[in-house]
Design a protein around this motif. Structure first.
Motif, short mmCIF file in Angstrom:
data_model
loop_
_atom_site.label_atom_id
_atom_site.label_comp_id
_atom_site.label_asym_id
_atom_site.label_seq_id
_atom_site.Cartn_x
_atom_site.Cartn_y
_atom_site.Cartn_z
N THR A 31 6.73 -61.96 58.82
CA THR A 31 7.40 -63.02 58.07
C THR A 31 8.86 -62.64 57.93
O THR A 31 9.26 -61.51 58.19
N TYR A 32 9.62 -63.59 57.47
CA TYR A 32 11.04 -63.35 57.28
C TYR A 32 11.26 -62.17 56.36
O TYR A 32 12.11 -61.31 56.61
N TRP A 33 10.45 -62.09 55.27
CA TRP A 33 10.69 -61.05 54.28
C TRP A 33 10.28 -59.68 54.79
O TRP A 33 10.94 -58.69 54.51
N GLN A 34 9.20 -59.62 55.55
CA GLN A 34 8.80 -58.33 56.13
C GLN A 34 9.90 -57.82 57.05
O GLN A 34 10.25 -56.65 57.04
N ASP A 35 10.43 -58.76 57.84
CA ASP A 35 11.47 -58.43 58.78
C ASP A 35 12.71 -57.91 58.04
O ASP A 35 13.29 -56.89 58.41
N ALA A 36 13.07 -58.61 56.99
CA ALA A 36 14.25 -58.23 56.21
C ALA A 36 14.04 -56.86 55.56
O ALA A 36 14.93 -56.01 55.55
N TRP A 37 12.84 -56.62 55.06
CA TRP A 37 12.52 -55.34 54.40
C TRP A 37 12.64 -54.21 55.39
O TRP A 37 13.19 -53.15 55.10
N GLY A 254 19.13 -66.11 50.93
CA GLY A 254 19.83 -64.87 51.24
C GLY A 254 21.14 -64.74 50.49
O GLY A 254 21.31 -63.84 49.67
N LEU A 327 21.48 -55.68 51.28
CA LEU A 327 20.78 -56.96 51.32
C LEU A 327 21.52 -57.96 52.20
O LEU A 327 20.92 -58.74 52.92
N LEU A 331 19.41 -59.63 55.03
CA LEU A 331 19.04 -61.04 54.93
C LEU A 331 19.82 -61.92 55.90
O LEU A 331 19.60 -63.11 55.96
N ARG B 458 12.58 -70.48 58.18
CA ARG B 458 11.75 -69.88 57.14
C ARG B 458 10.31 -70.35 57.16
O ARG B 458 9.52 -69.95 56.32
#
Lengths: 337, 668
Positions: A31-37, A254, A327, A331, B458
């Protein structure tokens, strides 16, 4: 341009049996957040910032309970004690042995047997408790201010950009007026009217602080509005609510998070500044600003009174800035591969 | 023949977040004096990187020439210092970039910008430099150079700016000119002019040109020799007619087959399945093997060397190995693939022309935009046409003619300034109840141009596709919703596993398929495709076009196909409208339009399309459209769309109308 024919067996020129599927995607779904993390973890400085913030928050929450002294417990018999920490007191040059800068062991002189890890102030209050209590209040004010900024800024900027036209025009002129008035004057006037305290300081900061957020959100939404996926959603018949919550806000998240991350240290600094010039919290309540104000008066004789609160505020500011930078990279969709 | 430039085993890598990307993997070629070498390839094939590394313009870091030599007049450019390079750039080798909008400094006059490079390399007085600049401007076909000298870039049109850029590039009589997609950002008619200019300059100045492009038509027009690049390597190189008429590498066959030819009727375009490999981990063996349905075992194992076909023609494919020749099967497959193109020439498919019922009627549509208080932009200025059920209506025109605005107005994204749009006899603009609006939203859908911005980054693919279903409440349960998504994914040629992924994991072509699936999810009857393929590579374009055609056959869809690529429009459309300045100037069945264009604008547009056929291109005459002349001839006569022949409408005056009619009857 010759070829070696020797080792090329005839079978090799048969049609290939197994066709590799050209359509398979090799990397795991993320997911986007996993990727960002994942990207965030690669940034050492930002991760250190996050850890420091976690540590400071823990200390701010539990620090005051680490000993039995209250933050407003005065006792002139133990005033102006330098810091003294068990074990560390053995190492003289660290300055945790209870000896002041004139070479006198103040603990012995006053007949105190307790240990005051950060020392005490001129009224005999334990500085360890006061620093962490102050940090707690500073952070509380900062988070509250950032949260209110976030709410007002996102709503204001979002409405302004989404509806556009005349609405946008009027709302932007309002912002320009607000920006035109010097921030400090608004804050000072407000605090003169209201009683100094946590709420009035927060209010004073919020009254102009949300403008930055509103502008960033407006810019983001204006940009996103032109994207074809918004048009696609419109042609599918999507209503405003869906458009805003499913498409616009998630994509602007973001920059919103990053702006908030930079708002927090600014708010802490503003609070400290207001307290320092005497417009902030009133004693005996401590905040990082009031502690610095008190410590600064006795800087020449008792440097420990200023040192700890200054170090904590610096660490908080640096950590939040590092985190914000990290971040920003994590992001940013352009950093994606 | 004398060689001016020779590249030997060039390797260029980029260090990126995802690891080392080997953009160029061992490229060797040479450039003869005074010739034009075209480097063709899809995006990401390394053609631009190759050309930039010749001038050492690769940003460093992250880019680096890891291996190889670039020999120019006995010097190895790869080993020179930055300072020595500066004296070569512009003076001996110069470059033209793709986008004329960004390659000029907007705050400097045109004259000063050209003078700057003249003075830098040809140490003379200011006066001499100015004279030379005026000469150059004249040379690249800019009229009134004295007046133009003091103007700023924004006062020039795109084509004129590219001419200025060319003037700068040739200011020091370079021996080699590198043109990196110099016409990609331009309209076809302007492109034709720039290509002609480059050809005539080459004759006058005797320079060698390296021409980088993805458009095989342009290659056929300008190139003496062609190098085809794939996955960072040259896979075939030879004289233009050798590569076009006797292609050896399966990728070259595929590329040539994927281009529609406006002189032929084809039922289905040859496609190359899949997408190019990612160069962070280039495949072993022939990089094209995974996309080649006729690949041999060895293609997956060993990299083919360059085989010699003739003195000038080389190709890197195992098919040319003597053992492959022995294998009868392989030989046959090669024959069939090579002949499939020719075989199609004989096939004549007659398009169904029976008119169904009117689905959409546009009557005198106008769409104006206020740019400020006093200026009004007339994007659409009196547009009328009908679309019949089950047909594909093509709308072509150059940039800025209002074709995209038309699509958006028809679907209701803009509310037209004047005129009417009737869908099934119901006005699209009139105030409707919620249910009616929903019904209309379901029956008209749109496919967008940019596969990158048309999907919300997203959301998962499943959520993107199901959005229409969610809005209209079409899926009863979660399970039904997912089943429908899987079904749609398979319809557009994707895998059901893709449902839970995010858009950024897909290539441009795959994203466009997702966009198509999203439009199909609400079971529309009419789809507006707004330049759906213009952002895609040739081989991917053919995949998407074939998909659209297949969907039309299966679901009986009606399309409005908006594009600037006339060859593709001709291929997919039943009827075509040509737009010019917010109006339709000619409207006819696609064959009729291409065989007997009447309006001078249509004629110039058609003659400007470059064809992937060198013989044809070299003998081809371009027609120019002179609007001023047309207007002055017309004087004040009434101009409107008139039906010259059954179904063939032209915007003309009464007098022109009679002329056209006699022309058509004479032709028949």
């Amino acid at each position: 341009m010759t070829v070696e024919n020797r080792e090329l067996a005839d079978e090799l020129f048969e049609p290939a049996q197994e066709q590799q599927s050209a359509k398979s995607i090799s990397r795991p779904a993320m997911t986007y957040w996993q990727d960002a993390w994942k990207r965030f973890l690669k940034n050492k400085a930002a991760f250190a910032g996050l850890m420091l913030i976690a540590l400071i928050i823990l200390l701010a929450v539990f620090g005051p309970y680490a000993n039995n002294h209250g933050y407003d417990e005065q006792n002139l018999a133990r005033a102006n004690l330098p810091p003294k920490v068990p074990i560390l007191e053995q190492v003289g040059w660290l300055g945790f042995d209870g000896v002041d800068n004139r070479g006198i062991d103040r603990y012995e002189a006053s007949g105190v047997t307790d240990y005051y890890w950060f020392g005490t102030d001129n009224l005999g209050r334990d500085l360890w408790t006061r620093v962490w209590h102050g940090t707690r209040i500073s952070l509380y004010i900062a988070f509250l201010a950032a949260a209110i900024d976030l709410l007002i800024g996102v709503a204001y900027g979002g409405i302004s950009a989404y509806y556009g036209g005349r609405v946008d025009n009027v709302m932007q002129r309002l912002i320009e007026i607000l920006v035109g008035i010097p921030n400090l004057i608004v804050v000072i006037l407000l605090i003169l009217v209201l009683k100094p305290g946590i709420m009035s300081i927060t209010l004073a900061m919020v009254i102009t602080g949300w403008v930055g957020m509103a502008r960033i959100v407006r810019g983001q939404i204006l940009k996103l509005k032109e994207q074809e996926f918004i048009l696609a959603s419109k042609t599918l018949g999507a209503k405003d609510k869906r458009m805003i919550w499913k498409h616009l806000i998630p994509n602007a998240l973001g920059p919103i998070i990053i702006t908030t991350m930079f708002t927090i240290p600014t708010a802490i600094f503003t609070e400290a500044f207001l307290s320092f010039i005497g417009l902030g919290l009133q004693p005996p309540v401590s905040s990082l600003g009031t502690l610095i104000n008190e410590g600064y008066k006795l800087l020449g004789i008792y440097p420990h009174m200023l040192a700890f609160s200054s170090i904590v505020i610096s660490v908080i500011m640096i950590s939040f800035n590092l985190l914000g930078d990290g971040l920003q990279d994590a992001l940013d969709p352009k950093m994606r591969k | 023949m004398e060689r001016v430039l020779e590249v030997k085993d060039l390797h260029v890598s980029f260090n990126t977040y995802a690891g080392e990307v080997k953009a160029v993997r061992g490229v060797s070629f040479h450039l003869n004096k005074g010739e034009t070498l075209a480097i063709v390839g899809e995006s990401g094939s390394g053609k631009s990187v190759t050309s930039k590394s010749l001038l050492r313009l690769i940003p460093h870091p992250p880019g680096k020439i890891t291996k190889g030599e670039i020999l120019f007049e006995g010097k190895d450019l790869a080993a020179l210092s930055e300072k020595q390079m500066q004296s070569i750039r512009g003076a001996d080798i110069s470059m033209i970039f793709q986008d004329p909008m960004t390659s000029l400094n907007p705050t400097m006059t045109i004259g000063k910008q050209i003078m700057e490079s003249v003075i830098k390399h040809q140490k003379g007085t200011k006066q001499e430099a100015k004279e030379r600049t005026l000469e150059l401007l004249e040379l690249v076909g800019i009229h009134h150079p004295e007046k133009r000298f003091d103007q700023y870039p924004h006062q020039f049109s795109g084509g004129m700016r590219q001419r200025v850029v060319i003037a700068m590039a040739i200011s020091c009589n370079p021996k080699v000119l590198i043109a990196d997609e110099p016409t990609t950002a331009l309209d076809v008619t302007i492109q034709a002019q720039i290509l002609e200019l480059l050809k005539s300059l080459q004759k006058q100045l005797g320079m060698a040109i390296i021409f980088i492009t993805h458009d095989l038509g342009v290659v056929a027009n300008i190139a003496d020799r062609v190098a085809v690049m794939y996955a960072g390597k040259i896979i075939e190189v030879g004289k233009a007619h050798e590569v076009f008429y006797e292609p050896q590498h399966p990728y070259t066959w595929g590329l040539l087959g994927a281009m529609p030819d406006i002189h032929r009727q084809e039922e289905e375009l040859v496609t190359i399945p899949g997408a190019p490999p990612h160069l962070a981990a280039p495949p072993a063996g022939d990089a094209f093997a995974a996309r080649n349905p006729n690949a041999m075992e060895i293609d997956f194992l060993l990299e083919p060397p360059m085989f010699k076909v003739s003195d000038t023609h080389y190709a890197a494919t195992w098919l040319l190995h003597e053992k492959a020749r022995k294998m009868r099967g392989a030989q046959q497959r090669k024959q069939t693939a090579a002949n499939s193109r020719k075989a199609k020439e004989n096939e004549t498919v007659i398009k169904k022309s029976g008119k169904g019922q009117k689905l959409l009627e546009v009557k005198g549509l106008k769409q104006y935009f206020k740019s400020d208080k006093h200026h009004v932009i007339k994007a659409i200025d009196g547009l009328s046409f009908d679309i019949y059920k089950g047909e594909t209506f093509g709308l072509v025109g150059e940039s800025g003619c209002g074709k995209s605005t038309t699509g958006r107005t028809l679907i209701g994204l803009y509310e037209g300034t004047a005129g009417e749009v009737l869908y099934k006899n119901e006005s699209v603009f009139k105030k409707k109840s919620g249910a009616e609006t929903q019904q209309l939203n379901r029956s008209i859908q749109m496919i967008f141009q940019d596969p990158y911005s048309s999907l919300n980054p997203r959301l998962t693919v499943a959520d993107i596709i199901a959005e229409g279903m969610d809005i209209h409440g079409l899926a009863g349960s979660r399970q039904q919703r997912m089943n429908r998504v899987y079904e749609l994914l398979e319809t557009v040629g994707l895998h059901r596993d893709h449902a839970n992924r995010y858009p950024h994991e897909f290539s441009g072509g795959q994203r466009q398929r997702i966009g198509i699936a999203r439009a199909l999810a609400v079971d529309p009857e009419f789809i507006i495709a707004d330049e759906p393929i213009s952002a895609l590579d040739v081989s991917i374009q053919a995949q998407v076009i074939n998909l659209l055609k297949k969907l039309q056959r299966e679901k009986g869809l009606t399309y409005l196909f908006i594009a600037h690529d006339l060859a593709m429009v001709k291929y997919i459309s039943d009827r075509i409208g040509v737009m010019y300045k917010g109006k339709i100037v000619e409207l006819a069945e696609s064959n009729e339009l291409y065989c007997r264009p009447l309006h001078p604008y249509t004629q110039s547009l058609l003659s400007a399309i470059p064809m992937p056929d060198p013989r044809l291109e070299q003998s081809h005459q371009r027609m120019k459209f002179d609007e001023q002349k047309l207007l002055s001839e017309r004087k004040q006569e009434e101009v409107r769309l008139r039906e010259v022949k059954d179904g063939h409408w032209v915007e003309c005056t009464e007098r022109e109308f009679r002329e056209y009619q006699s022309k058509l009857s004479g032709a028949v």
